[in-house]
Design a protein around this motif. Structure first.
Motif, mmCIF file in Angstrom:
data_model
loop_
_atom_site.group_PDB
_atom_site.id
_atom_site.type_symbol
_atom_site.label_atom_id
_atom_site.label_comp_id
_atom_site.label_asym_id
_atom_site.label_seq_id
_atom_site.Cartn_x
_atom_site.Cartn_y
_atom_site.Cartn_z
ATOM 1 N N PRO A 119 37.149 -50.656 8.115
ATOM 2 C CA PRO A 119 37.595 -50.168 6.788
ATOM 3 C C PRO A 119 36.537 -50.321 5.714
ATOM 4 O O PRO A 119 36.674 -49.755 4.643
ATOM 5 C CB PRO A 119 38.814 -51.059 6.505
ATOM 6 N N VAL A 120 35.483 -51.086 5.967
ATOM 7 C CA VAL A 120 34.430 -51.330 4.979
ATOM 8 C C VAL A 120 33.191 -50.534 5.380
ATOM 9 O O VAL A 120 32.731 -50.621 6.515
ATOM 10 C CB VAL A 120 34.100 -52.831 4.862
ATOM 11 N N THR A 121 32.659 -49.738 4.432
ATOM 12 C CA THR A 121 31.431 -48.976 4.673
ATOM 13 C C THR A 121 30.227 -49.859 4.387
ATOM 14 O O THR A 121 30.094 -50.413 3.295
ATOM 15 C CB THR A 121 31.388 -47.734 3.774
ATOM 16 N N ILE A 122 29.383 -50.010 5.406
ATOM 17 C CA ILE A 122 28.191 -50.852 5.265
ATOM 18 C C ILE A 122 27.103 -50.039 4.568
ATOM 19 O O ILE A 122 26.768 -48.926 4.992
ATOM 20 C CB ILE A 122 27.701 -51.359 6.632
ATOM 21 N N VAL A 123 26.576 -50.568 3.475
ATOM 22 C CA VAL A 123 25.555 -49.884 2.686
ATOM 23 C C VAL A 123 24.404 -50.840 2.424
ATOM 24 O O VAL A 123 24.548 -52.067 2.502
ATOM 25 C CB VAL A 123 26.138 -49.374 1.342
ATOM 26 N N ALA A 124 23.242 -50.249 2.124
ATOM 27 C CA ALA A 124 22.068 -51.016 1.701
ATOM 28 C C ALA A 124 22.034 -51.039 0.183
ATOM 29 O O ALA A 124 22.191 -50.007 -0.466
ATOM 30 C CB ALA A 124 20.786 -50.390 2.256
ATOM 31 N N THR A 125 21.850 -52.194 -0.387
ATOM 32 C CA THR A 125 21.913 -52.354 -1.843
ATOM 33 C C THR A 125 20.625 -52.976 -2.366
ATOM 34 O O THR A 125 19.803 -53.503 -1.613
ATOM 35 C CB THR A 125 23.109 -53.231 -2.243
ATOM 36 N N ASP A 126 20.500 -52.899 -3.673
ATOM 37 C CA ASP A 126 19.359 -53.487 -4.371
ATOM 38 C C ASP A 126 19.864 -54.152 -5.641
ATOM 39 O O ASP A 126 20.960 -53.851 -6.134
ATOM 40 C CB ASP A 126 18.322 -52.414 -4.701
ATOM 41 N N ASP A 127 19.034 -55.027 -6.195
ATOM 42 C CA ASP A 127 19.434 -55.753 -7.394
ATOM 43 C C ASP A 127 19.453 -54.826 -8.606
ATOM 44 O O ASP A 127 18.702 -53.858 -8.693
ATOM 45 C CB ASP A 127 18.471 -56.916 -7.671
ATOM 46 N N ARG A 469 24.022 -39.481 -11.088
ATOM 47 C CA ARG A 469 25.050 -40.488 -10.842
ATOM 48 C C ARG A 469 24.420 -41.690 -10.154
ATOM 49 O O ARG A 469 23.401 -41.570 -9.467
ATOM 50 C CB ARG A 469 26.179 -39.935 -9.970
ATOM 51 N N LEU A 470 25.037 -42.851 -10.354
ATOM 52 C CA LEU A 470 24.566 -44.090 -9.744
ATOM 53 C C LEU A 470 25.745 -44.734 -9.040
ATOM 54 O O LEU A 470 26.857 -44.814 -9.600
ATOM 55 C CB LEU A 470 24.009 -45.026 -10.817
ATOM 56 N N TRP A 471 25.527 -45.177 -7.797
ATOM 57 C CA TRP A 471 26.568 -45.843 -7.024
ATOM 58 C C TRP A 471 26.353 -47.340 -7.146
ATOM 59 O O TRP A 471 25.264 -47.857 -6.843
ATOM 60 C CB TRP A 471 26.522 -45.425 -5.560
ATOM 61 N N LEU A 472 27.412 -48.043 -7.564
ATOM 62 C CA LEU A 472 27.342 -49.481 -7.745
ATOM 63 C C LEU A 472 28.320 -50.158 -6.818
ATOM 64 O O LEU A 472 29.437 -49.659 -6.588
ATOM 65 C CB LEU A 472 27.666 -49.866 -9.206
ATOM 66 N N ASN A 473 27.906 -51.289 -6.303
ATOM 67 C CA ASN A 473 28.771 -52.159 -5.506
ATOM 68 C C ASN A 473 29.238 -53.282 -6.422
ATOM 69 O O ASN A 473 28.525 -54.250 -6.665
ATOM 70 C CB ASN A 473 28.004 -52.697 -4.303
ATOM 71 N N LYS A 477 33.617 -53.016 -4.189
ATOM 72 C CA LYS A 477 34.198 -51.711 -4.436
ATOM 73 C C LYS A 477 33.117 -50.756 -4.932
ATOM 74 O O LYS A 477 32.219 -51.153 -5.679
ATOM 75 C CB LYS A 477 35.324 -51.781 -5.464
ATOM 76 N N LEU A 478 33.227 -49.499 -4.515
ATOM 77 C CA LEU A 478 32.270 -48.485 -4.961
ATOM 78 C C LEU A 478 32.662 -47.998 -6.349
ATOM 79 O O LEU A 478 33.813 -47.624 -6.589
ATOM 80 C CB LEU A 478 32.247 -47.310 -3.979
ATOM 81 N N ARG A 479 31.688 -47.994 -7.220
ATOM 82 C CA ARG A 479 31.908 -47.447 -8.549
ATOM 83 C C ARG A 479 30.817 -46.423 -8.823
ATOM 84 O O ARG A 479 29.624 -46.710 -8.680
ATOM 85 C CB ARG A 479 31.877 -48.533 -9.609
ATOM 86 N N VAL A 521 33.940 -42.183 -2.411
ATOM 87 C CA VAL A 521 35.167 -42.106 -3.198
ATOM 88 C C VAL A 521 35.199 -43.310 -4.121
ATOM 89 O O VAL A 521 34.891 -44.440 -3.702
ATOM 90 C CB VAL A 521 36.416 -42.061 -2.297
ATOM 91 N N GLU A 522 35.540 -43.080 -5.364
ATOM 92 C CA GLU A 522 35.623 -44.157 -6.338
ATOM 93 C C GLU A 522 36.617 -45.207 -5.864
ATOM 94 O O GLU A 522 37.767 -44.916 -5.528
ATOM 95 C CB GLU A 522 36.054 -43.601 -7.700
ATOM 96 N N GLY A 523 36.149 -46.459 -5.802
ATOM 97 C CA GLY A 523 37.012 -47.566 -5.418
ATOM 98 C C GLY A 523 37.037 -47.861 -3.940
ATOM 99 O O GLY A 523 37.729 -48.796 -3.524
ATOM 100 N N MET A 524 36.332 -47.108 -3.104
ATOM 101 C CA MET A 524 36.357 -47.375 -1.664
ATOM 102 C C MET A 524 35.650 -48.692 -1.374
ATOM 103 O O MET A 524 34.696 -49.077 -2.055
ATOM 104 C CB MET A 524 35.682 -46.221 -0.912
#
Length: 569
Positions: A119-127, A469-473, A477-479, A521-524
């Motif tokens: 149920p959780v999408t694994i993503v690569a993030t940065d600071d 657009r910018l995707w934030l964790n 939650k995705l925002r 999707v917002e909030g995923m």
């Protein structure tokens, strides 16, 4: 004994063949031959041969029957060997068919079990990193002269001397004589007016002498009038004593009237001389003005350059007549130049909200904050810029300052703001090469350094999604938040998040997603990618991030530490 099939006559061979073909087209003729193994007993040495039927013509029908095939309706039994062979072949075909159906027919597909989707999408993030320092806005511009002077002759005359620098492209110095006109007529006019002024001065002196003489005569006439008056009074006293006659009284009165008339005449003469002196004085003043004008016209016969500059165009030649008011040369000022550039409304926003001198303000000092807001307009005018141009293999730079808007608003054709940047020193300084000067018409690059008074974030260019657009964790939650791209620095992009990240400054778990998501999707729910042992993956070194202070570091981020105090542009 040999059994031969019945044969037909040659006459019926064709019809028999047609009948055989119609009835049994795919059946081959069968021949059965039985031979007696016993040798003949007679001594003739030849086997007894049964008598073959003959046709009406006496021809033997054995050969014709062999070629015509068996007769229709021959039902004699086949041999056991032939039966066994047919049985074996049939069994082999049947076995092959069973084998093919069993092993080569349609098989049932095996059941494949799919792993359960996470149920959780694994993503690569940065600071999330704040941008510190200036924001550089890069635009293109063109060099325009600071001012352009068109010199015209203020007097008419023939050009008797022309400077060698009065040519297009030549440089002229301030005070340099450009042309000289024939000044003979103007010199004569000056001499005439000088003589007239001297004449009027003499007239003025003469009138003054006349006034002084009249004043002296008035004094004598006044005394004479007093004597005549005393004489008349004495005569009147004698008449009362009857010591004088009436004729003597009349004589005394006539003498008094004569003295009084002489005094009045001298007074009128004085007033006339005074008025004449006033007239001569006015004429002398007018002559002095005309003389000054003549001297000015004489000086205008020599035209000098008012500034240091470069000749743009020249329309005069030596010995030509130059009428009054005719433009003969155009000079542009080279002491300073301006660069015209067109900026969009978004770029002008950062210039209007730039703080050049603002330091870190303490939130507990409202007086200092109010002073900073009051001086914001004065700080905005000090936005610095760098003008650069590549000439051959040399890169030259000049320092500039944003000066003003070239006009009263937005250009209706380009929908941009025309801006002017002033370059005080048009000469570039480049070590190891000759200096270059900015000249009109040059296309240059303008790098505007603004000091933003708002929170900006530096992210990798791959983190900016289509549509800005910018995707934030945020807490798993995705925002999806909109951003405004301010500038680009290397592989990074400086953006402003809308709305600002004030509420995110307290969330240490906020990170920027740099990997793609198939269906965002917002909030995923999203989760961070665990770091690999080799150190590869998303990070500042991988995504091109600079060493900007992270979101939780308030010591190296004065904007974040004082986020409650902003300068409103």
């Amino acid at each position: 004994m040999t059994h031969l099939p019945n044969v037909r006559s040659p006459q019926s061979g064709s019809s028999g063949s047609r009948q055989s073909t119609d009835l049994e087209p795919d059946t081959a003729p069968t021949f059965e031959l039985e031979t007696n193994e016993a040798a003949p007993a007679n001594g003739s040495g030849s086997a007894s041969t049964p008598e073959l039927p003959r046709s009406a013509g006496g021809t033997n029908l054995a050969s014709n029957e062999s070629s015509a095939g068996p007769a229709l309706g021959d039902t004699r039994p086949s041999s056991p060997l032939h039966f066994v062979v047919n049985l074996l072949v049939s069994a082999a075909v049947l076995g092959a068919a069973i084998y093919g159906y069993t092993f080569l027919g349609e098989r049932q597909r095996p059941q494949r079990s799919k792993p359960a989707k996470s149920p959780v999408t694994i993503v690569a993030t940065d600071d999330v990193r704040f941008h510190s320092g200036p924001v550089v806005i890069d635009v293109n511009g063109v060099v325009v002269p600071l001012r352009e002077l068109r010199l015209a002759s203020e007097v008419a005359g023939r050009v008797v001397e022309l400077s060698e620098n009065v040519r297009a492209g030549r440089k002229v110095k301030q005070g340099e004589v450009l042309i000289r006109l024939d000044a003979t007529e103007y010199e004569l006019e000056v001499k005439r007016l000088q003589a007239l002024a001297q004449q009027e001065a003499a007239e003025e002196n003469s009138v003054q002498v006349g006034i002084e003489n009249t004043l002296q005569l008035q004094s004598l006439a006044q005394k004479q009038l007093e004597i005549a008056r005393q004489e008349r009074e004495r005569i009147n006293a004698l008449v009362a004593q009857r010591a004088a006659s009436a004729s003597e009284v009349d004589t005394a009165r006539r003498a008094e009237l004569a003295a009084d008339a002489s005094l009045v005449e001298l007074e009128n003469r004085r007033r006339e001389l005074t008025a004449q002196l006033q007239l001569v004085t006015e004429k002398r003043s007018l002559t002095e003005v005309l003389l000054e004008r003549a001297r000015l016209d004489l000086s205008r016969c020599e035209i000098k350059s008012p500034i240091d500059g470069r000749v743009v165009s020249s329309e005069v030649e030596e010995q030509s007549f130059l009428p009054t008011g005719t433009t003969f040369i155009t000079i542009e000022d080279t002491s300073a130049v301006e660069v015209r550039a067109s900026l969009t409304a978004d770029q002008m926003f950062w210039i209007w909200n730039s703080r050049s001198v603002l330091s870190t303000l303490a939130a507990s000092d409202p007086a200092q904050a109010e002073k900073a807001v009051t001086d914001a307009d004065r700080f905005n005018s000090a936005v610095s810029a760098t003008i650069s141009s590549v000439i051959g293999s040399e890169a030259h730079q000049w320092s500039a300052v944003f000066e003003r808007l070239d006009g009263v608003g937005i250009d209706l054709n380009t929908r941009t703001y025309p801006c002017l940047f002033r370059v005080e020193s048009p000469e570039s300084s480049l070590e190891g090469s000759a200096s270059r000067q900015l000249t009109r018409g040059m296309f240059v690059d303008v790098s505007i350094e603004t000091q933003p008074n708002q929170v900006l974030v530096r992210v990798a260019e791959s983190a900016v999604r289509p549509g800005n657009r910018l995707w934030l964790n945020v807490d798993g939650k995705l925002r999806i938040v909109p951003v405004t791209i301010v500038s680009r620095t290397g592989d990074d992009v400086v953006v402003q998040i809308q709305p600002e990240l004030d509420h995110l400054c307290t969330l240490a778990s906020t990170r920027i997603i740099v990997s793609p998501i198939s269906d965002p999707v917002e909030g995923m729910p999203v989760g961070g990618q665990p770091p690999s042992p080799s150190g590869e993956g998303a990070g500042p070194g991988k995504t091109g991030q600079s060493d900007s202070p992270p979101i939780g570091d308030t010591t190296s981020n004065p904007i974040q530490a004082n986020s409650s105090l902003r300068v409103d542009g």
